[in-house]
Design an enzyme around this catalytic site. Structure first.
Site, PDB file in Angstrom:
ATOM      1  N   ARG A  36      70.697  76.379  75.631  1.00  0.00           N
ATOM      2  CA  ARG A  36      70.231  77.241  74.528  1.00  0.00           C
ATOM      3  C   ARG A  36      69.500  76.442  73.452  1.00  0.00           C
ATOM      4  O   ARG A  36      68.583  76.964  72.815  1.00  0.00           O
ATOM      5  CB  ARG A  36      71.413  77.999  73.917  1.00  0.00           C
ATOM      6  CG  ARG A  36      71.851  79.121  74.821  1.00  0.00           C
ATOM      7  CD  ARG A  36      72.842  80.039  74.171  1.00  0.00           C
ATOM      8  NE  ARG A  36      72.808  81.327  74.865  1.00  0.00           N
ATOM      9  CZ  ARG A  36      73.722  82.275  74.737  1.00  0.00           C
ATOM     10  NH1 ARG A  36      74.749  82.103  73.922  1.00  0.00           N
ATOM     11  NH2 ARG A  36      73.606  83.402  75.390  1.00  0.00           N
ATOM     12  N   LYS A 197      80.781  96.264  90.607  1.00  0.00           N
ATOM     13  CA  LYS A 197      81.155  97.672  90.458  1.00  0.00           C
ATOM     14  C   LYS A 197      80.004  98.583  90.060  1.00  0.00           C
ATOM     15  O   LYS A 197      79.202  98.244  89.196  1.00  0.00           O
ATOM     16  CB  LYS A 197      82.230  97.788  89.368  1.00  0.00           C
ATOM     17  CG  LYS A 197      83.566  97.204  89.766  1.00  0.00           C
ATOM     18  CD  LYS A 197      84.491  97.240  88.571  1.00  0.00           C
ATOM     19  CE  LYS A 197      85.942  97.101  88.984  1.00  0.00           C
ATOM     20  NZ  LYS A 197      86.814  97.277  87.826  1.00  0.00           N
ATOM     21  N   GLY A 354      74.837  87.158  84.248  1.00  0.00           N
ATOM     22  CA  GLY A 354      75.647  85.940  84.271  1.00  0.00           C
ATOM     23  C   GLY A 354      75.872  85.404  85.672  1.00  0.00           C
ATOM     24  O   GLY A 354      75.547  84.242  85.979  1.00  0.00           O
ATOM     25  N   GLY A 377      73.771  90.318  78.264  1.00  0.00           N
ATOM     26  CA  GLY A 377      73.807  91.694  77.753  1.00  0.00           C
ATOM     27  C   GLY A 377      72.447  92.244  77.369  1.00  0.00           C
ATOM     28  O   GLY A 377      72.116  93.391  77.696  1.00  0.00           O
TER      29      GLY A 377
HETATM   30  P1  ADP Z   1      76.112  89.848  86.977  1.00  0.00           P
HETATM   31  O1  ADP Z   1      77.052  89.020  86.142  1.00  0.00           O
HETATM   32  O2  ADP Z   1      74.968  89.026  87.496  1.00  0.00           O
HETATM   33  O3  ADP Z   1      75.635  91.091  86.261  1.00  0.00           O
HETATM   34  P2  ADP Z   1      78.297  91.153  88.348  1.00  0.00           P
HETATM   35  O4  ADP Z   1      79.258  90.625  87.349  1.00  0.00           O
HETATM   36  O5  ADP Z   1      78.017  92.606  88.335  1.00  0.00           O
HETATM   37  O6  ADP Z   1      76.913  90.346  88.299  1.00  0.00           O
HETATM   38  O7  ADP Z   1      78.823  90.859  89.813  1.00  0.00           O
HETATM   39  C1  ADP Z   1      79.175  89.589  90.279  1.00  0.00           C
HETATM   40  C2  ADP Z   1      80.469  89.613  91.034  1.00  0.00           C
HETATM   41  O8  ADP Z   1      80.442  90.550  92.115  1.00  0.00           O
HETATM   42  C3  ADP Z   1      80.756  88.284  91.662  1.00  0.00           C
HETATM   43  O9  ADP Z   1      81.957  87.777  91.111  1.00  0.00           O
HETATM   44  C4  ADP Z   1      80.906  88.588  93.147  1.00  0.00           C
HETATM   45  O10 ADP Z   1      81.948  87.846  93.781  1.00  0.00           O
HETATM   46  C5  ADP Z   1      81.252  90.038  93.137  1.00  0.00           C
HETATM   47  N1  ADP Z   1      80.962  90.661  94.442  1.00  0.00           N
HETATM   48  C6  ADP Z   1      79.783  90.807  95.043  1.00  0.00           C
HETATM   49  N2  ADP Z   1      79.941  91.384  96.250  1.00  0.00           N
HETATM   50  C7  ADP Z   1      81.248  91.613  96.421  1.00  0.00           C
HETATM   51  C8  ADP Z   1      82.033  92.188  97.469  1.00  0.00           C
HETATM   52  N3  ADP Z   1      81.482  92.658  98.588  1.00  0.00           N
HETATM   53  N4  ADP Z   1      83.374  92.249  97.291  1.00  0.00           N
HETATM   54  C9  ADP Z   1      83.934  91.774  96.164  1.00  0.00           C
HETATM   55  N5  ADP Z   1      83.250  91.220  95.138  1.00  0.00           N
HETATM   56  C10 ADP Z   1      81.919  91.140  95.268  1.00  0.00           C
END
Ligand code: ADP
Ligand code: MG
Length: 397
Positions: A36, A197, A354, A377
């Protein structure tokens, strides 16, 4: 884009209140990651070379409107001096007589860092009087903190309405990259949305199906869509209560002429661990006691054909549980292909989030992407189609 850049401002002899985000990770009193600080260096250098005197404003941690010794920005001084290569002064308040006197003794070629803006309750309240107190210290406002632009705080929003304002270099780079990717993109435009999710990315999916030509859904959230199609997902991460929502997103997509790409084959295991036995099955053939942890090779190939014909890519969320190596294959393959197409000048690729940044770094592809946002965010809210108060205020100023 109606905001101004540093190039359009007259900064000779001016005190430039520069909002930065140096909310850096610290361990044992030391800054552990300079990213940063490195990102704001071009802005500070350019202000100085245009004859301006940069005075840095930032938040740090969550002190909740009062001074908290452990959240002093003075911790960042050695890192700032090292990265900027110039003398950087410090004042233990960001408003009032002590700040005014520190600003008046700031000499050309140097920078001044003011204490944590969140030590005052007016910051997070976006209090116009507090913004006036900040503004009284300088002549021009420069916002280089895209990652704080989704919050309407005094030093990111109110202040921009009362001073001549511009975007700093990293703010400018971020906005230009996002504008290129979603504002006026070269088509076909593909979005890859993965991660854990559906419920955390509803606004994102809803906004994107109206804008993109292809929407690749992967990761845990693909399981919810597969369940919505009536497929067995075993013990996978899946939000069964969201299947109705998933169906309505699919309907919205077909009305908007957006093609949704879901896994056609998947990698399954009985448990989530590096040494768990895993195999590839068709997307409708997951046993009831197994979990889906990645997309399979046929899905990887399908995504590849979509990338081949696309001109722009936006990406948030890994395609599988990438933290454990056998389940990072789909994410790695797609990331490497996007990187190669970008290198060849055939694709504009913008990614953020992230875990997404971690996954792209992991695959070695990040450096070849057109732009990788570290803003978390703010990046997501922008993709969701929301107005970022810090950007809107620059546009109105
Ligand atoms: P970002 O931080 O880039 O927005 P997210 O926090 O939404 O991404 O998602 C990342 C998480 O999703 C990771 O910890 C990854 O392990 C999990 N993930 C991805 N695919 C699966 C899966 N099939 N089952 C369980 N966890 C998953
Ligand atoms: Mg995450």
């Amino acid at each position: 884009m109606t905001w101004k850049t540093i190039d359009e401002m007259d900064l000779v002899g001016k005190v430039v209140l520069t909002r930065v985000d140096i909310n850096v990770p610290v361990d044992g009193g030391k800054v552990t990651d300079l990213t940063r600080v490195e990102r704001i260096a071009p802005t500070i250098n350019d202000i100085i070379s245009k004859g301006g005197r940069p005075v840095l404003l930032s938040h740090f941690g969550r002190p909740k409107g009062k001074p908290v010794a452990s959240m002093t920005l003075s911790i960042t001084l050695p890192a700032l001096k090292e990265v900027l290569g110039i003398p950087v002064g410090f004042c233990e308040d960001c408003v009032g007589p002590s700040a005014a006197s520190a600003v008046s003794s700031l000499t050309e070629g140097n920078a001044l860092l003011l204490e944590n803006t969140r030590f005052h309750p007016g910051e997070e309240a976006n209090d116009p009087r507090f913004a006036e107190e900040l503004a009284a210290l300088g002549d021009v406002y420069c916002n280089d903190a895209f990652s704080a632009a989704h919050r309407a705080h005094a030093s990111t929003e109110a202040i921009a309405h009362i001073m001549p304002s511009c975007a700093g270099r990293s703010m400018q780079a971020e906005l230009e990259a996002l504008e290129k990717a979603l504002g006026n993109p070269k088509r076909p435009l593909v979005a890859v949305i993965g991660g854990a999710k559906v419920s955390t990315k509803l606004d994102l999916l809803g906004n994107l199906v109206e804008k993109v030509d292809y929407l690749v859904i992967g990761g845990g959230m693909a399981n919810t869509f597969m369940a919505a199609r009536g497929e067995e997902v075993g013990t996978s991460l899946c939000e069964h209560e969201m299947t109705e929502t998933a169906r309505s997103i699919m309907d919205k997509a077909s009305r908007a002429d957006c093609e949704i790409i879901l896994p056609v084959d998947v990698v399954i295991a009985r448990e989530f661990s590096a040494d768990a036995a895993h195999k590839v099955v068709l997307s409708n053939a997951c046993p009831t006691d197994a979990m889906i942890l990645d997309a399979g090779p046929a899905t990887i190939a399908k995504i590849a054909t979509i990338f081949e014909k696309s001109k722009t890519l936006v990406w948030n969320g890994p395609l599988g549980a990438f933290e454990i190596s056998p389940f990072s294959r789909a994410t790695d393959a797609a990331a490497k292909q996007a990187a190669a197409l970008t290198r060849a000048g055939r694709l504009t690729s913008v990614a953020g989030g992230g875990d997404t940044v971690a996954a792209l770094n992991n695959s070695g592809a990040a450096a070849d992407f057109t732009y990788v946002s570290t803003a978390g965010g703010a990046f997501l809210e922008w993709l969701e189609g929301k107005t970022l108060p810090g950007v809107a205020a620059l546009e109105q100023s």
